[in-house]
Design an enzyme around this catalytic site. Structure first.
Site, mmCIF file in Angstrom:
data_model
loop_
_atom_site.group_PDB
_atom_site.id
_atom_site.type_symbol
_atom_site.label_atom_id
_atom_site.label_comp_id
_atom_site.label_asym_id
_atom_site.label_seq_id
_atom_site.Cartn_x
_atom_site.Cartn_y
_atom_site.Cartn_z
ATOM 1 N N HIS A 1 -3.986 42.524 -104.231
ATOM 2 C CA HIS A 1 -2.768 41.714 -104.156
ATOM 3 C C HIS A 1 -2.103 41.602 -105.511
ATOM 4 C CE1 HIS A 1 -0.328 38.076 -103.013
ATOM 5 N NE2 HIS A 1 -0.451 37.874 -104.332
ATOM 6 N N GLU A 2 -2.876 41.225 -106.525
ATOM 7 C CA GLU A 2 -2.277 41.005 -107.838
ATOM 8 C C GLU A 2 -1.793 42.299 -108.469
ATOM 9 O OE1 GLU A 2 -1.332 38.243 -108.938
ATOM 10 O OE2 GLU A 2 -2.312 37.021 -107.430
ATOM 11 N N HIS B 1 1.593 43.349 -107.311
ATOM 12 C CA HIS B 1 2.761 42.782 -107.976
ATOM 13 C C HIS B 1 3.284 43.743 -109.045
ATOM 14 C CE1 HIS B 1 3.211 38.892 -106.136
ATOM 15 N NE2 HIS B 1 1.958 38.558 -106.360
ATOM 16 N N GLU C 1 5.725 38.354 -102.526
ATOM 17 C CA GLU C 1 4.373 37.909 -102.199
ATOM 18 C C GLU C 1 3.822 38.637 -100.971
ATOM 19 O OE1 GLU C 1 1.933 35.995 -103.389
ATOM 20 O OE2 GLU C 1 3.077 35.856 -105.247
ATOM 21 N N ASP D 1 7.388 25.847 -105.497
ATOM 22 C CA ASP D 1 6.810 27.187 -105.356
ATOM 23 C C ASP D 1 7.898 28.256 -105.354
ATOM 24 O OD1 ASP D 1 4.888 29.201 -104.935
ATOM 25 O OD2 ASP D 1 4.972 28.957 -102.756
ATOM 26 N N HIS E 1 5.081 31.552 -101.616
ATOM 27 C CA HIS E 1 3.754 31.717 -101.020
ATOM 28 C C HIS E 1 3.686 31.154 -99.601
ATOM 29 C CE1 HIS E 1 2.595 31.979 -105.343
ATOM 30 N NE2 HIS E 1 1.649 32.778 -104.899
#
Length: 345
Positions: free
Chosen positions: A162-163, A166, A186, A260, A265
């Protein structure tokens, strides 16, 4: 090119825990706030791509140990080609970087996150009881968690995927990290994080759990299985400590908030569910037809930084038609977006 500070645990969840007096959440929020400010006022360390003559289609990984400080990148403890070390966290980070590289290289022919062989850098043991993992524009960072609510953030390989995804978004569509474009940012990370896990485990779309962060929640969470569910947004946790998972799975329940970054998210649950519906409708391996459509959209050059859900949905329809014609894939994409209330006309 924007490079937002992107974390796996959303700030609204940490804010609730901090308000309840959880010291680790308070420290994590303070660290995250300082890092967000630093991203805005300083130039990011630029990851250097490999020269064209050196591109081999193999990863260039380096794992560092922050030794419970907040200094990056920390001391290098495992480089590409090194044997496993005595620290399981270091080895998991190394393996997760490799699993993510493998998906993008072997399935989509993309050499690292930028397509040009950029090194994959990770730092582990960041801070004290730091309850998050993040991409800072040039590298991955993992906390150890507090051992109660959150465990070691290298445990779920989809968190690593996931990260790093990005970074993929940063170098392709460059979606702004606010509102619907931020929720898409996201969601794309959740999609490719899930695909990293499924590819590594050899799971079909039907076999996969479609959970993001399964195995991350600690013994202090009585009713929770993960951070998010792509299959059933809003069902990942419903706990006395964490509260209720706020993700919607349909536009009728879209959450309008200033928190957020406009709910990036939270509302990501809507495109997440659309991808899950597409992948399971098509069957087989999700990284193949469904994943190829999403990859084509992200790399096709048609998305604006402020792309909204309907525009992204239309782009997936166009991509499905371009790759597969008027076939089952096109019908399945259209059906998936309709099921979550996003028009494609």
């Amino acid at each position: 090119m924007t490079s937002p500070f992107c974390t796996i645990v959303p700030p609204h969840l940490l804010e609730k825990l901090a308000a309840d007096g959880r010291e680790s959440a308070q420290r994590t929020l303070q660290a995250d706030s300082a890092l967000r400010t630093r991203r805005r006022v300083t130039t990011l360390r630029a990851a250097q791509p490999a020269p064209a003559s050196a591109l081999t289609g193999n990863p260039r990984r380096a794992v560092h140990d922050a030794e419970h400080t907040e200094t990056l990148p920390g001391r290098e403890v495992r480089a590409e080609g090194d044997a496993p070390v005595g620290d399981a966290t270091v080895n998991r980070a190394h393996a997760g970087l490799g699993a993510t590289f493998d998906l993008f290289m072997k399935v989509y022919g993309r050499d690292s996150m930028d397509g040009s062989g950029m090194p994959l850098i990770a730092t582990v043991h960041y801070g004290v009881d730091y309850a998050n993992a993040f991409w800072d524009g040039s590298q991955m960072v993992f906390g150890d968690g507090d051992g109660d609510l959150f465990l070691d953030f290298t445990l779920p390989v989809d968190v690593i995927g996931h990260e790093l995804a990005h970074g993929f978004t940063q170098y392709t569509a460059n979606l702004e990290y606010y509102g619907q474009s931020g929720a898409l940012n996201e969601s794309v990370s959740d999609v490719f994080g899930a695909l990293v896990k499924q590819y590594a485990l050899g799971q079909s779309a039907a076999e996969a759990d479609w959970l993001i962060g399964a195995g991350l929640l600690g013994p202090g969470v009585d009713r929770g299985v993960a951070l998010r569910s792509m299959k059933e947004p809003g069902t990942a946790y419903d706990d006395d400590v964490l509260g209720k998972d706020p993700q919607p799975g349909h536009m009728d329940d879209y959450v309008r908030t200033s928190r957020d970054n406009g709910g990036v998210h939270i509302n990501s649950g809507i495109p997440n569910r659309a991808f899950h519906l597409l992948a399971t409708e098509l069957g087989g391996n999700a990284w193949e037809r469904a994943g190829l459509i999403w990859y084509d959209v992200m790399t096709g050059g048609t998305l604006a930084p402020d792309t909204r859900f309907a525009e992204f949905a239309a782009a997936t329809v166009a991509a499905a038609k371009a790759r597969y014609g008027d076939a089952a894939e096109l019908q399945a994409v259209t059906k998936a977006w309709a099921a979550v209330g996003v028009p494609v006309d």
